[in-house]
Design a protein around this motif. Structure first.
Motif, PDB file in Angstrom:
ATOM      1  N   ARG A  11       0.836  -1.208   0.000  1.00  9.12           N
ATOM      2  CA  ARG A  11       0.000   0.000   0.000  1.00  9.12           C
ATOM      3  C   ARG A  11       0.869   1.255   0.000  1.00  9.12           C
ATOM      4  O   ARG A  11       0.571   2.221  -0.706  1.00  9.12           O
ATOM      5  CB  ARG A  11      -0.940   0.006   1.200  1.00  9.12           C
ATOM      6  CG  ARG A  11      -2.068  -0.996   1.100  1.00  9.12           C
ATOM      7  CD  ARG A  11      -2.986  -0.933   2.311  1.00  9.12           C
ATOM      8  NE  ARG A  11      -3.967  -2.002   2.275  1.00  9.12           N
ATOM      9  CZ  ARG A  11      -3.863  -3.126   2.981  1.00  9.12           C
ATOM     10  NH1 ARG A  11      -2.839  -3.317   3.815  1.00  9.12           N
ATOM     11  NH2 ARG A  11      -4.789  -4.052   2.884  1.00  9.12           N
ATOM     12  N   ARG A  12       1.910   1.253   0.795  1.00  8.65           N
ATOM     13  CA  ARG A  12       2.831   2.415   0.818  1.00  8.65           C
ATOM     14  C   ARG A  12       3.426   2.644  -0.562  1.00  8.65           C
ATOM     15  O   ARG A  12       3.457   3.769  -1.063  1.00  8.65           O
ATOM     16  CB  ARG A  12       3.962   2.182   1.819  1.00  8.65           C
ATOM     17  CG  ARG A  12       3.566   2.337   3.244  1.00  8.65           C
ATOM     18  CD  ARG A  12       4.776   2.166   4.132  1.00  8.65           C
ATOM     19  NE  ARG A  12       4.346   1.927   5.499  1.00  8.65           N
ATOM     20  CZ  ARG A  12       5.118   1.427   6.437  1.00  8.65           C
ATOM     21  NH1 ARG A  12       6.363   1.104   6.179  1.00  8.65           N
ATOM     22  NH2 ARG A  12       4.644   1.246   7.647  1.00  8.65           N
ATOM     23  N   VAL A  79      -2.660  16.047  -3.701  1.00 12.88           N
ATOM     24  CA  VAL A  79      -2.334  14.859  -4.487  1.00 12.88           C
ATOM     25  C   VAL A  79      -2.207  13.620  -3.606  1.00 12.88           C
ATOM     26  O   VAL A  79      -2.691  12.550  -3.954  1.00 12.88           O
ATOM     27  CB  VAL A  79      -1.046  15.085  -5.311  1.00 12.88           C
ATOM     28  CG1 VAL A  79      -0.638  13.821  -6.055  1.00 12.88           C
ATOM     29  CG2 VAL A  79      -1.233  16.235  -6.285  1.00 12.88           C
ATOM     30  N   VAL A  80      -1.577  13.756  -2.454  1.00 10.65           N
ATOM     31  CA  VAL A  80      -1.421  12.605  -1.562  1.00 10.65           C
ATOM     32  C   VAL A  80      -2.788  12.105  -1.104  1.00 10.65           C
ATOM     33  O   VAL A  80      -3.058  10.895  -1.148  1.00 10.65           O
ATOM     34  CB  VAL A  80      -0.535  12.943  -0.341  1.00 10.65           C
ATOM     35  CG1 VAL A  80      -0.573  11.827   0.686  1.00 10.65           C
ATOM     36  CG2 VAL A  80       0.887  13.208  -0.774  1.00 10.65           C
ATOM     37  N   ASP A  81      -3.649  12.991  -0.683  1.00 16.61           N
ATOM     38  CA  ASP A  81      -4.984  12.596  -0.231  1.00 16.61           C
ATOM     39  C   ASP A  81      -5.740  11.887  -1.344  1.00 16.61           C
ATOM     40  O   ASP A  81      -6.380  10.854  -1.132  1.00 16.61           O
ATOM     41  CB  ASP A  81      -5.780  13.808   0.244  1.00 16.61           C
ATOM     42  CG  ASP A  81      -5.231  14.419   1.520  1.00 16.61           C
ATOM     43  OD1 ASP A  81      -4.207  13.933   2.036  1.00 16.61           O
ATOM     44  OD2 ASP A  81      -5.829  15.401   2.002  1.00 16.61           O
ATOM     45  N   ARG A  82      -5.676  12.434  -2.531  1.00 14.63           N
ATOM     46  CA  ARG A  82      -6.350  11.846  -3.689  1.00 14.63           C
ATOM     47  C   ARG A  82      -5.811  10.435  -3.959  1.00 14.63           C
ATOM     48  O   ARG A  82      -6.577   9.512  -4.219  1.00 14.63           O
ATOM     49  CB  ARG A  82      -6.117  12.758  -4.894  1.00 14.63           C
ATOM     50  CG  ARG A  82      -7.149  12.729  -5.910  1.00 14.63           C
ATOM     51  CD  ARG A  82      -7.045  13.822  -6.960  1.00 14.63           C
ATOM     52  NE  ARG A  82      -5.721  14.246  -7.346  1.00 14.63           N
ATOM     53  CZ  ARG A  82      -5.340  15.515  -7.388  1.00 14.63           C
ATOM     54  NH1 ARG A  82      -6.157  16.486  -7.040  1.00 14.63           N
ATOM     55  NH2 ARG A  82      -4.131  15.832  -7.779  1.00 14.63           N
ATOM     56  N   SER A  83      -4.518  10.278  -3.884  1.00  9.42           N
ATOM     57  CA  SER A  83      -3.894   8.973  -4.130  1.00  9.42           C
ATOM     58  C   SER A  83      -4.317   7.954  -3.076  1.00  9.42           C
ATOM     59  O   SER A  83      -4.649   6.811  -3.403  1.00  9.42           O
ATOM     60  CB  SER A  83      -2.368   9.106  -4.150  1.00  9.42           C
ATOM     61  OG  SER A  83      -1.952   9.969  -5.182  1.00  9.42           O
ATOM     62  N   VAL A  84      -4.306   8.353  -1.820  1.00  6.71           N
ATOM     63  CA  VAL A  84      -4.719   7.459  -0.734  1.00  6.71           C
ATOM     64  C   VAL A  84      -6.195   7.093  -0.878  1.00  6.71           C
ATOM     65  O   VAL A  84      -6.571   5.924  -0.719  1.00  6.71           O
ATOM     66  CB  VAL A  84      -4.443   8.099   0.650  1.00  6.71           C
ATOM     67  CG1 VAL A  84      -5.080   7.297   1.779  1.00  6.71           C
ATOM     68  CG2 VAL A  84      -2.942   8.248   0.880  1.00  6.71           C
ATOM     69  N   LEU A  85      -7.029   8.062  -1.191  1.00  2.54           N
ATOM     70  CA  LEU A  85      -8.461   7.797  -1.357  1.00  2.54           C
ATOM     71  C   LEU A  85      -8.732   6.826  -2.509  1.00  2.54           C
ATOM     72  O   LEU A  85      -9.521   5.891  -2.364  1.00  2.54           O
ATOM     73  CB  LEU A  85      -9.226   9.103  -1.581  1.00  2.54           C
ATOM     74  CG  LEU A  85      -9.444   9.957  -0.341  1.00  2.54           C
ATOM     75  CD1 LEU A  85      -9.873  11.368  -0.722  1.00  2.54           C
ATOM     76  CD2 LEU A  85     -10.469   9.304   0.577  1.00  2.54           C
ATOM     77  N   ARG A  86      -8.070   7.043  -3.632  1.00  2.00           N
ATOM     78  CA  ARG A  86      -8.268   6.132  -4.769  1.00  2.00           C
ATOM     79  C   ARG A  86      -7.893   4.706  -4.389  1.00  2.00           C
ATOM     80  O   ARG A  86      -8.603   3.758  -4.714  1.00  2.00           O
ATOM     81  CB  ARG A  86      -7.443   6.596  -5.959  1.00  2.00           C
ATOM     82  CG  ARG A  86      -7.992   7.822  -6.635  1.00  2.00           C
ATOM     83  CD  ARG A  86      -7.066   8.319  -7.725  1.00  2.00           C
ATOM     84  NE  ARG A  86      -7.635   9.469  -8.412  1.00  2.00           N
ATOM     85  CZ  ARG A  86      -6.905  10.447  -8.907  1.00  2.00           C
ATOM     86  NH1 ARG A  86      -5.586  10.429  -8.815  1.00  2.00           N
ATOM     87  NH2 ARG A  86      -7.497  11.467  -9.516  1.00  2.00           N
ATOM     88  N   TYR A  90     -10.579   1.642  -4.111  1.00  2.00           N
ATOM     89  CA  TYR A  90     -10.344   0.455  -4.939  1.00  2.00           C
ATOM     90  C   TYR A  90     -10.376  -0.806  -4.072  1.00  2.00           C
ATOM     91  O   TYR A  90     -11.052  -1.776  -4.411  1.00  2.00           O
ATOM     92  CB  TYR A  90      -9.005   0.559  -5.689  1.00  2.00           C
ATOM     93  CG  TYR A  90      -8.696  -0.720  -6.419  1.00  2.00           C
ATOM     94  CD1 TYR A  90      -9.343  -1.022  -7.615  1.00  2.00           C
ATOM     95  CD2 TYR A  90      -7.814  -1.644  -5.885  1.00  2.00           C
ATOM     96  CE1 TYR A  90      -9.102  -2.221  -8.263  1.00  2.00           C
ATOM     97  CE2 TYR A  90      -7.572  -2.843  -6.529  1.00  2.00           C
ATOM     98  CZ  TYR A  90      -8.213  -3.125  -7.718  1.00  2.00           C
ATOM     99  OH  TYR A  90      -7.982  -4.323  -8.352  1.00  2.00           O
ATOM    100  N   GLU A  91      -9.663  -0.793  -2.956  1.00  2.00           N
ATOM    101  CA  GLU A  91      -9.661  -1.965  -2.076  1.00  2.00           C
ATOM    102  C   GLU A  91     -11.064  -2.265  -1.545  1.00  2.00           C
ATOM    103  O   GLU A  91     -11.476  -3.423  -1.469  1.00  2.00           O
ATOM    104  CB  GLU A  91      -8.702  -1.775  -0.901  1.00  2.00           C
ATOM    105  CG  GLU A  91      -7.272  -2.093  -1.238  1.00  2.00           C
ATOM    106  CD  GLU A  91      -6.401  -2.227  -0.017  1.00  2.00           C
ATOM    107  OE1 GLU A  91      -5.774  -3.291   0.140  1.00  2.00           O
ATOM    108  OE2 GLU A  91      -6.339  -1.267   0.782  1.00  2.00           O
ATOM    109  N   ASN A 105      -8.847   1.873   7.760  1.00  2.00           N
ATOM    110  CA  ASN A 105      -7.779   2.028   8.744  1.00  2.00           C
ATOM    111  C   ASN A 105      -6.418   2.191   8.066  1.00  2.00           C
ATOM    112  O   ASN A 105      -5.621   3.052   8.455  1.00  2.00           O
ATOM    113  CB  ASN A 105      -7.750   0.836   9.700  1.00  2.00           C
ATOM    114  CG  ASN A 105      -6.727   1.020  10.791  1.00  2.00           C
ATOM    115  OD1 ASN A 105      -6.810   1.951  11.577  1.00  2.00           O
ATOM    116  ND2 ASN A 105      -5.735   0.135  10.834  1.00  2.00           N
ATOM    117  N   GLU A 106      -6.150   1.372   7.069  1.00  2.00           N
ATOM    118  CA  GLU A 106      -4.869   1.467   6.364  1.00  2.00           C
ATOM    119  C   GLU A 106      -4.735   2.810   5.648  1.00  2.00           C
ATOM    120  O   GLU A 106      -3.651   3.394   5.603  1.00  2.00           O
ATOM    121  CB  GLU A 106      -4.705   0.306   5.387  1.00  2.00           C
ATOM    122  CG  GLU A 106      -4.486  -1.028   6.066  1.00  2.00           C
ATOM    123  CD  GLU A 106      -3.213  -1.090   6.889  1.00  2.00           C
ATOM    124  OE1 GLU A 106      -2.161  -0.595   6.438  1.00  2.00           O
ATOM    125  OE2 GLU A 106      -3.275  -1.633   8.005  1.00  2.00           O
TER     126      GLU A 106
END
Length: 137
Positions: A11-12, A79-86, A90-91, A105-106
């Motif tokens: 995930r990271r 951008v970071v928030d958008r990437s984490v949300l996507r 998806y998961e 949580n992740e």
């Protein structure tokens, strides 16, 4: 290394690749195919699965995120928030063996690591709303 630890690293790496893709304008799946990714992602099949899955479903993921975020257009999010949300959406929608609570949580943990001070609560709020909407279906 346990499967859980491998998934955390995946995930990271996936968030880093998605971020890199946004900054450079190079499609994320192309970055993976060309090996232009963090070292821990090269041998991690789950990181590849996440990045390619987010890339394949990006329009749908963005639509879901946009509909759940009040007063925030997705293109105005960091951008970071958008990437984490996507990644998290998806998961939540496409990875059957990851419970929604784990995906959320992740994502919050990734936001703490890579985002700004308000990122964890912002991401938690959007993902919580999406989870509740899914439960109501």
């Amino acid at each position: 290394m346990s499967n859980v630890s491998k998934r955390i690293l995946a995930r990271r790496a996936a968030v880093q690749i998605l971020y890199q893709s946004e900054i450079t304008g190079v499609p994320a799946d192309k970055l993976v195919d060309e090996g232009l990714v963090p070292e821990e992602a090269k041998a991690n099949e789950y990181a590849r699965e996440l990045v390619c899955g987010v890339s394949a479903h990006r329009a749908e993921l963005d639509r879901a995120i946009g509909e759940s975020s009040q007063n925030w257009a997705i293109d105005r999010m960091p951008v970071v928030d958008r990437s984490v949300l996507r990644l998290a959406v998806y998961e939540m929608r496409y990875v059957d063996d990851v419970p929604q609570s784990v995906a959320i949580n992740e994502a919050v943990e990734l936001a703490k690591r890579f985002g700004r001070d308000q990122s964890p609560s912002f991401i938690n709020g959007i993902l919580g709303k999406l989870a509740r909407e899914e439960d109501e279906k």
